[in-house]
Enzyme design. Structure first.
Site, short mmCIF file in Angstrom:
data_model
loop_
_atom_site.label_atom_id
_atom_site.label_comp_id
_atom_site.label_asym_id
_atom_site.label_seq_id
_atom_site.Cartn_x
_atom_site.Cartn_y
_atom_site.Cartn_z
CG ASP A 8 7.56 8.83 8.62
OD1 ASP A 8 7.31 8.55 7.43
OD2 ASP A 8 7.45 8.01 9.54
CB CYS A 63 3.85 7.69 8.71
SG CYS A 63 2.48 6.75 9.40
CB THR A 65 1.49 1.61 9.30
OG1 THR A 65 1.57 2.60 10.34
CG2 THR A 65 2.57 0.55 9.50
CG HIS A 96 -20.96 8.50 4.45
ND1 HIS A 96 -21.41 7.24 4.75
CD2 HIS A 96 -21.65 8.89 3.34
CE1 HIS A 96 -22.34 6.87 3.87
NE2 HIS A 96 -22.50 7.86 3.00
CG HIS A 131 -23.41 11.60 6.09
ND1 HIS A 131 -23.31 10.35 6.63
CD2 HIS A 131 -24.05 11.46 4.90
CE1 HIS A 131 -23.86 9.46 5.82
NE2 HIS A 131 -24.32 10.12 4.75
C1 RB5 Z 1 8.82 4.66 10.92
O1 RB5 Z 1 9.71 3.61 10.96
C2 RB5 Z 1 7.39 4.15 11.16
O2 RB5 Z 1 7.24 3.76 12.48
C3 RB5 Z 1 6.39 5.23 10.81
O3 RB5 Z 1 6.57 5.61 9.47
C4 RB5 Z 1 4.92 4.87 10.92
O4 RB5 Z 1 4.65 3.69 10.26
C5 RB5 Z 1 4.35 4.92 12.27
O5 RB5 Z 1 3.16 4.71 12.48
#
Ligand code: RB5
Length: 145
Positions: A8, A63, A65, A96, A131
């Protein structure tokens, strides 16, 4: 090896850095193509479909996180997506879990570490054996078992 790669807006810069760090890799970029706000399920969905349908052998999803990307990719049958925060997790995700999608969190992992994680994930083989039995059980669960 063809690798589908997608992010994203939060993962856009890291996606570009990963592509630059592996100039010999064959990436299929499914976007995002800028830092303009976008929805991670669109891009992670696209790369997961490519891997599931055989248009790419593996995928890399990014993304902020890594959590939303992981949730999305793991909704697809046949996708084993691993959010890796360090090189050890990357190695084990291959040895694994035979992870066919690597997930990175651009807001939690620096560029240098992300490149090291990606290299390890690209180069480490699956061990098979016991595995594989466990992965077969995951496949059974996907099939409603
Ligand atoms: C975008 O702001 C953020 O929510 C997205 O990149 C991600 O971290 C979602 O899990």
């Amino acid at each position: 090896m063809k690798i589908a790669i997608g992010s994203d807006h939060a993962g856009f810069k890291l996606k570009e850095a990963i592509k630059k760090a592996f100039p010999d890799a064959e990436f299929v970029d499914v976007g995002a193509f800028s830092e303009e706000s976008t929805d991670y399920p669109d891009h992670i969905g696209a790369l997961s479909r490519l891997v599931r349908q055989g248009g790419a052998e593996r995928g890399i999803g990014i993304c902020g996180t890594g959590i939303g990307a992981s949730i999305t990719a793991n909704k697809f049958d046949g996708i084993r997506a691993a959010l890796c925060l360090n090189v050890f997790m990357a190695e084990m995700s291959r040895r694994h879990n035979d992870a066919n999608v690597l997930i990175l969190g651009a807001r939690v992992t620096g560029e240098q570490e992300a490149v090291a994680i990606t290299r390890t994930w690209m180069e480490t083989p699956f061990e098979g054996g016991r595995h594989q039995r466990r992965l077969d059980k995951i496949t059974e669960i996907e099939c409603g078992g």
